[in-house]
Scaffold this motif. Sequence first.
Motif, PDB file in Angstrom:
ATOM      1  N   VAL A   1       0.850  -1.118  -0.219  1.00  0.00           N
ATOM      2  CA  VAL A   1       0.223  -0.073  -0.071  1.00  0.00           C
ATOM      3  C   VAL A   1       0.966   1.278   0.139  1.00  0.00           C
ATOM      4  O   VAL A   1       0.593   2.310  -0.859  1.00  0.00           O
TER       5      VAL A   1
ATOM      6  N   SER B   1       3.281   0.122  -4.094  1.00  0.00           N
ATOM      7  CA  SER B   1       1.872   0.722  -3.833  1.00  0.00           C
ATOM      8  C   SER B   1       0.930   0.136  -4.960  1.00  0.00           C
ATOM      9  O   SER B   1       1.193   0.774  -6.042  1.00  0.00           O
TER      10      SER B   1
ATOM     11  N   LEU C   1      -2.076   1.119  -4.909  1.00  0.00           N
ATOM     12  CA  LEU C   1      -3.013   2.336  -5.360  1.00  0.00           C
ATOM     13  C   LEU C   1      -2.119   3.342  -6.212  1.00  0.00           C
ATOM     14  O   LEU C   1      -2.791   4.181  -7.005  1.00  0.00           O
TER      15      LEU C   1
ATOM     16  N   PRO D   1      -4.295   3.158  -9.738  1.00  0.00           N
ATOM     17  CA  PRO D   1      -5.006   4.532  -8.931  1.00  0.00           C
ATOM     18  C   PRO D   1      -6.348   4.592  -9.124  1.00  0.00           C
ATOM     19  O   PRO D   1      -7.035   4.924  -7.930  1.00  0.00           O
TER      20      PRO D   1
ATOM     21  N   LEU E   1      -9.024   3.408  -6.100  1.00  0.00           N
ATOM     22  CA  LEU E   1      -9.502   4.335  -5.236  1.00  0.00           C
ATOM     23  C   LEU E   1     -10.901   4.696  -5.386  1.00  0.00           C
ATOM     24  O   LEU E   1     -11.629   5.230  -4.363  1.00  0.00           O
TER      25      LEU E   1
END
Length: 530
Positions: free
Chosen positions: A308, A340, A342, A346, A349
């Motif tokens: 993460v 990560s 994320l 992305p 999210l």
Amino acid sequence: MKGRREHKKRRDPPRAAPPAPPAAPLSGEFTTREKLLCAAVLLLLYTVLATWGQFDFSEFMGYYNLLADGFLDGHLYIRARPDQGTVYDMVPYQGRYYLQWGPWPGILHMAPKLAGWILTDRVACLLAGWLTSLVFFGIILRLRRSYFPDVPKWVAASFLAAFALATPTPVVTFHATIYHESIVIANLFVLLAWLGFLHYLEEPSAGGAAWAGFALCLAATTRISLALYAAGLVGGAAALGHWRRQPGRTRLAHLAAVTIPILLGGGTMMAYNYARFGSPWEYGLKYMRPDHRPYAWNRIPENFRHYVLAPVRFSRDSPWVLHTGWPPLVRTDRAEDVSSLLLGSPFLLLGALAWRHFRKDQPAPAPLRIFLAALCGSGLLVFLSLLCFDAASRRYTHDFIPEFLILAFAGVGAAGSATPWRRWRPVAAVVLTASVLLHLHLSFFQFVGGGPDANAMKTFLWMSPVLRRLAPSQKLEDQVAITHNDVGVMYLLQGRTADALRHFEQAAEAMPHSDRIQKNLRLARGMIGR
């Protein structure tokens, strides 16, 4: 006059205006032609990228074909072959080798052998990755048709592209190791289970429940760790029965339809373990690494940083983009190609927006809420199990990222028709392009430390003159030399001595002080007679 007045009073009242038709969705359904076009384009892209333009579909490791040969010979172990120089990640037990993974992919490889064909691991990974992407797209389209008709087509197509090219899917599809093949095949059946479960929630029947349970059964007999998704399927079926107030017999029948196949898969793995190692609970790990604990709670903080928080690192030297986790490694044994998730994907999210479907003032339909809760809860359970595992790797995240990406689509769907979709197109295009390039780069450079891939190595050497001009460095020169040497060894094992010599000469030119390269060069020259 009186009659006329009465006549006027008796006139029919004005008719009420007909109700306004519901607002039309911003874009219509995908036609069959459009779906086939998406599938064909994706298959073409996968065919090119999975071989990096070399179109060589030969065996990469071939472990599941070795297992299939064992099944056909009537045993569960791997036959040792004279040309098998090194055996990786197999379980040594009583003088024989066993695969640590479940038997189902071996059965899939065995079926073509009965017809005289060979399903190579490269083709198996390519097809499994392609089919997994299509099943994911099927879930997205069903959600869109049933609950999110205002979401434009380009958004749904973008989610397909994101799943197929901007998540760990290309990593496990394009680099056909035994680990990746087991991961991508298992997750194909997990997504089939979710598709069947979504169908069951909208049209409850014992057949729909059995579809979900049987698909998860096949996933569990490939990788038993994915049996954790049974919590979502069984819990979701129970929640649906309670919401619909189904009769007791119907509830029990549906729960049995989803549960019995999963238990059958677990029982199959227990019998498979007992036949191999004499214990239904033993997967052979203790024979590979005695006194080692593959799962431990105290690894959660460290692995959370890897998955993460770890940044993507950039370098001036080859391969320029690095995914090394969050050093130092203390309780986790290794962190492979991990940063990560994320940062790498992305758009995950957007899943946080899915909470809107659970608001009390404007709740979503109950089947959708049950589906999202089951998806999120069991996905987090699988993620938690990976946080406890002794290694962190990008490929492992393929066990739960598909579920989180479905949640992200539900989060987008919660935005409603008032969303200015066109304004978000440039942002979506930039984020998707960056994520695709990041994952393609990671997939391509798997041949550096992740197992020699002949296709990627040949393409790297073909690109090396351009790379030398764009980003010259000593590390790049060393990598070019090492790759020339590895390709030369590959050709030497194939009996193509002249081709091997050519690569050894180029390797020696780039790295003249390497004893190993000089030894291979002398060997090839001696075989030719120079």
